[in-house]
Design an enzyme around this catalytic site. Structure first.
Site, mmCIF file in Angstrom:
data_model
loop_
_atom_site.group_PDB
_atom_site.id
_atom_site.type_symbol
_atom_site.label_atom_id
_atom_site.label_comp_id
_atom_site.label_asym_id
_atom_site.label_seq_id
_atom_site.Cartn_x
_atom_site.Cartn_y
_atom_site.Cartn_z
ATOM 1 N N CYS A 55 0.818 -0.969 0.093
ATOM 2 C CA CYS A 55 0.080 -0.027 0.091
ATOM 3 C C CYS A 55 0.833 1.079 0.061
ATOM 4 C CB CYS A 55 -0.987 0.054 1.039
ATOM 5 S SG CYS A 55 -2.260 1.232 0.961
ATOM 6 N N HIS A 95 -3.561 -5.512 0.513
ATOM 7 C CA HIS A 95 -3.033 -5.628 1.809
ATOM 8 C C HIS A 95 -3.209 -7.338 2.076
ATOM 9 C CE1 HIS A 95 -2.673 -1.889 3.718
ATOM 10 N NE2 HIS A 95 -3.630 -1.609 2.764
ATOM 11 N N GLU A 154 -1.788 -8.936 4.293
ATOM 12 C CA GLU A 154 -1.809 -9.112 5.795
ATOM 13 C C GLU A 154 -3.346 -8.913 6.640
ATOM 14 O OE1 GLU A 154 -1.350 -4.600 5.531
ATOM 15 O OE2 GLU A 154 -1.057 -6.312 4.354
#
Length: 235
Positions: free
Chosen positions: A93, A183, A185
């Protein structure tokens, strides 16, 4: 496991931390490591000597690369040297945009607007499989939350993936450096929290937070990218 430096460019929202933790925990789980070297560059912590680390991961941030904050510009200079030295590097990001900026590209506000929630992602068909994303299917779901994007690729960079609002959703910057606008994660519950906490801004921009919330799903294929990167670091 070799030493991975986690370059944190911000933190998640305070409301999320009590239940889900912060970036470091999410990346440690995703990468499958327990000894990340966390460097809070947004708090002006000194960057490590590239000779003393084996890889770099740069996180997302509530900040904007286009703001050119002092800590961000210093990190960009450091990243340009680290990538030139061949250190395995992965930007997420804000980190993705910062790498593009550091290496001669351009990041800024997305003329197509904010992208948040679970989004459809297309992997670009290439003659040779990419070491990081080559194992993924041609189409997959990923989690996203951003209003700035990479607008121009740096010299020699290769586009790897697109999304409906972003042509540069993933980039290979060099032999061992990649950026992801999405993302890997994020879990689905974390993604829902982001939408809920930003629902006011989302609505003001003409989007429907309730509709976005309903479309949030798990993204197991996207999560594999972090483990894949850790494997590339191990060699």
């Amino acid at each position: 496991m070799k030493q991975i430096a986690l370059i944190t460019t911000g933190t998640t929202m305070e409301e999320i931390k009590p239940r889900f933790g912060d970036y470091e925990a999410w990346f440690a789980e995703g990468l499958g490591v327990t000894d990340l070297l966390r460097v809070d560059v947004f708090r002006h912590q000194p960057l490590p000597d590239p000779d003393h680390i084996d890889a770099i991961v740069i996180t997302g941030s509530p900040a904007m690369v286009s703001s050119r904050e002092d800590w961000s510009e210093k990190t960009a200079q450091w990243l340009s040297h680290a990538v030139a030295r061949g250190l395995p590097t992965l930007g997420i990001c804000y980190g993705h945009q910062l790498l593009a900026h550091a290496l001669g590209g351009r990041a800024g506000p997305n003329p197509r607007g904010r992208q948040i929630g679970t989004v459809s992602t297309q992997i670009i068909d290439m003659n040779e499989k990419d070491p990081l994303l080559g194992h993924l299917p041609a189409s997959l779901s990923t989690q996203a939350s951003h209003s700035e994007v990479v607008l121009e690729l740096p010299p020699g960079a290769q586009r790897l993936a697109t999304s409906p609002l972003d042509d540069n959703f993933s980039i290979r910057f060099s032999e061992k450096a990649w950026g992801l606008q999405f993302h890997p994660e994020f879990s689905a519950p974390v993604m829902r929290e982001y939408i809920a906490l930003r629902s006011g801004a989302i609505r003001q921009e003409g989007l429907n937070p309730e509709g976005l919330m309903q479309k949030v799903t798990d993204t197991p294929e996207a999560k594999t990218v972090l483990k894949k990167f850790a494997g590339l670091v191990r060699g």
